[in-house]
Design a protein around this motif. Structure first.
Motif, mmCIF file in Angstrom:
data_model
loop_
_atom_site.group_PDB
_atom_site.id
_atom_site.type_symbol
_atom_site.label_atom_id
_atom_site.label_comp_id
_atom_site.label_asym_id
_atom_site.label_seq_id
_atom_site.Cartn_x
_atom_site.Cartn_y
_atom_site.Cartn_z
ATOM 1 N N ARG A 1 0.626 -1.126 0.019
ATOM 2 C CA ARG A 1 -0.099 -0.198 -0.036
ATOM 3 C C ARG A 1 0.891 1.167 0.013
ATOM 4 N NH1 ARG A 1 -5.443 -1.014 1.500
ATOM 5 N NH2 ARG A 1 -5.670 -3.552 2.114
ATOM 6 N N GLY A 2 2.165 1.107 -0.046
ATOM 7 C CA GLY A 2 3.008 2.251 -0.083
ATOM 8 C C GLY A 2 3.742 2.808 1.033
ATOM 9 N N ALA B 1 -8.619 -2.920 4.885
ATOM 10 C CA ALA B 1 -9.692 -2.404 3.723
ATOM 11 C C ALA B 1 -9.303 -3.181 2.502
ATOM 12 C CB ALA B 1 -9.588 -1.023 3.571
ATOM 13 N N ALA B 2 -10.222 -3.130 1.305
ATOM 14 C CA ALA B 2 -9.919 -3.711 0.126
ATOM 15 C C ALA B 2 -8.659 -2.765 -0.434
ATOM 16 C CB ALA B 2 -11.170 -3.529 -0.706
ATOM 17 N N ASP C 1 -4.328 2.965 -3.181
ATOM 18 C CA ASP C 1 -3.138 2.143 -2.485
ATOM 19 C C ASP C 1 -2.174 1.848 -3.777
ATOM 20 O OD1 ASP C 1 -4.360 2.122 0.033
ATOM 21 O OD2 ASP C 1 -5.592 0.253 -0.718
ATOM 22 N N ARG C 2 -2.814 1.393 -4.960
ATOM 23 C CA ARG C 2 -1.829 0.970 -5.965
ATOM 24 C C ARG C 2 -0.793 2.201 -6.257
ATOM 25 N NH1 ARG C 2 -3.121 1.569 -11.978
ATOM 26 N NH2 ARG C 2 -4.468 2.985 -10.881
#
Length: 146
Positions: free
Chosen positions: A93-94, A126-127, A132-133
């Motif tokens: 998620r960085g 969370a999904a 996130d990408r």
């Protein structure tokens, strides 16, 4: 810098970003997983399949990572091992794990694990989202430009 991926639970979109980054930069990339994973045909990208079992991929990565390497993982204990070896750890998620935050994250992870063990419903993460990408891609790009 060698890039290691704790690949069993790594989102496919993150793996695709890593494949493109390794091809573009020439950085070696190794995915480690309990099951076989397809990788692009590239001399810079390889896949290591470890035996089935709890934390086998984590153990493999922890024993092979060197100072300055980058490990992509959502596993906080593995990230703590990586940071202790003066390597970099980055979540899918960085989120960058470092000496300044790993102890707090590990304590929170252990606390939540204790709650779950006692029967408390804590919910899951969370999904994985487009944000996130993008956060992962941006952080990876900054790290590779150093």
């Amino acid at each position: 810098m060698h890039i290691w991926v704790d690949a069993d639970a790594c989102p496919a979109v993150v793996k695709d970003i890593l494949f493109r980054a390794a091809t573009r930069t020439g950085q070696p990339l190794t995915l480690v997983a309990n099951q076989f994973l397809r990788t692009p045909a590239s001399p810079r990208i390889r896949m290591v399949q470890v035996p089935p079992g709890f934390d086998e991929a984590d153990k493999y990565i922890a024993s092979h990572v060197e100072a300055g390497d980058l490990v992509v993982t959502a596993d906080i204990p593995l990230a703590a091992d990586v940071v202790a070896k003066d390597a970099h750890a980055l979540s899918p998620r960085g989120e960058l794990y470092g000496k300044e935050n790993i102890r707090e994250l590990l304590d929170m992870r252990n606390f939540m694990d204790t709650l779950r063990s006692s029967g408390v419903e804590t919910g899951g993460p969370a999904a994985f989202s487009a944000a996130d990408r993008q956060a992962f891609a941006n952080r990876l790009d900054r790290m590779l430009r150093r």
